[in-house]
Design a protein around this motif. Sequence first.
Motif, mmCIF file in Angstrom:
data_model
loop_
_atom_site.group_PDB
_atom_site.id
_atom_site.type_symbol
_atom_site.label_atom_id
_atom_site.label_comp_id
_atom_site.label_asym_id
_atom_site.label_seq_id
_atom_site.Cartn_x
_atom_site.Cartn_y
_atom_site.Cartn_z
ATOM 1 N N PRO A 16 -16.793 9.089 -12.788
ATOM 2 C CA PRO A 16 -17.885 9.794 -13.475
ATOM 3 C C PRO A 16 -18.893 10.430 -12.519
ATOM 4 O O PRO A 16 -19.048 9.993 -11.373
ATOM 5 N N HIS A 17 -19.573 11.438 -13.042
ATOM 6 C CA HIS A 17 -20.665 12.065 -12.290
ATOM 7 C C HIS A 17 -21.665 10.989 -11.894
ATOM 8 O O HIS A 17 -21.910 10.043 -12.644
ATOM 9 N N GLY A 18 -22.253 11.127 -10.716
ATOM 10 C CA GLY A 18 -23.273 10.185 -10.263
ATOM 11 C C GLY A 18 -22.728 8.996 -9.499
ATOM 12 O O GLY A 18 -23.492 8.215 -8.950
ATOM 13 N N THR A 19 -21.396 8.826 -9.452
ATOM 14 C CA THR A 19 -20.830 7.703 -8.716
ATOM 15 C C THR A 19 -20.488 8.066 -7.278
ATOM 16 O O THR A 19 -20.157 7.194 -6.488
ATOM 17 N N ARG A 22 -22.014 13.457 -3.920
ATOM 18 C CA ARG A 22 -21.934 14.843 -4.397
ATOM 19 C C ARG A 22 -20.776 14.960 -5.381
ATOM 20 O O ARG A 22 -19.767 14.268 -5.240
ATOM 21 N N ASP A 23 -20.911 15.842 -6.352
ATOM 22 C CA ASP A 23 -19.832 16.095 -7.299
ATOM 23 C C ASP A 23 -18.552 16.452 -6.554
ATOM 24 O O ASP A 23 -17.462 16.013 -6.915
ATOM 25 N N PHE A 24 -18.661 17.238 -5.512
ATOM 26 C CA PHE A 24 -17.537 17.689 -4.698
ATOM 27 C C PHE A 24 -16.707 16.516 -4.176
ATOM 28 O O PHE A 24 -15.502 16.639 -3.973
ATOM 29 N N ASP A 25 -17.337 15.368 -3.959
ATOM 30 C CA ASP A 25 -16.689 14.215 -3.335
ATOM 31 C C ASP A 25 -16.122 13.202 -4.325
ATOM 32 O O ASP A 25 -15.615 12.163 -3.913
ATOM 33 N N ARG A 26 -16.196 13.497 -5.627
ATOM 34 C CA ARG A 26 -15.694 12.530 -6.611
ATOM 35 C C ARG A 26 -14.174 12.381 -6.505
ATOM 36 O O ARG A 26 -13.445 13.355 -6.652
#
Length: 170
Positions: A16-19, A22-26
């Motif tokens: 999920p977002h925030g984990t 950066r979003d790029f690194d999810r």
Amino acid sequence: MKTHSLILLRHAEAVPHGTAARDFDRPLTALGKEQAAAAGQALIEAGLNLENALVWCSSAQRTRQTAELALGKFPQATIQYVDALYDIDMSGLLEMLRETPDTTKTLVIVGHNPTIAETCHELAGDNLDAPQFSSLTQGYPPATATGYHIESDWTGLKTDTTELVYLKIV
């Protein structure tokens, strides 16, 4: 007239977002890794020849992992990580596709929504009315792949030169 093939593949389920910082690194979740491998297996079972395919993949972590897991069984495929695919919109992606060298017979795009879904719908046109593709009107879930035959060169890519021939939602 040359026939080309295009496959659009949305990345598999990511954390999920925030984990991640950066979003790029999810990265992919455990389920996402299974989805990506299943998408690759589905491409094999469909008889799609990706041995000499050119793969353009967003350089984000989740798309890189999806491409490696889904396309790892096609060692002859050439994966190129393209930074622009991370935040490109549909018109930008269509422009990139139309600039593809004509020597590229099969092109695979591993990217993100909403761009992948919007491009799918744009190229599918009336094909979405067919029962086997109607589920695409409900969304384009993670690890979904669609395939098209293109009855033109890449510069002529548009709705009336493409035929949606493949759909796999894992």
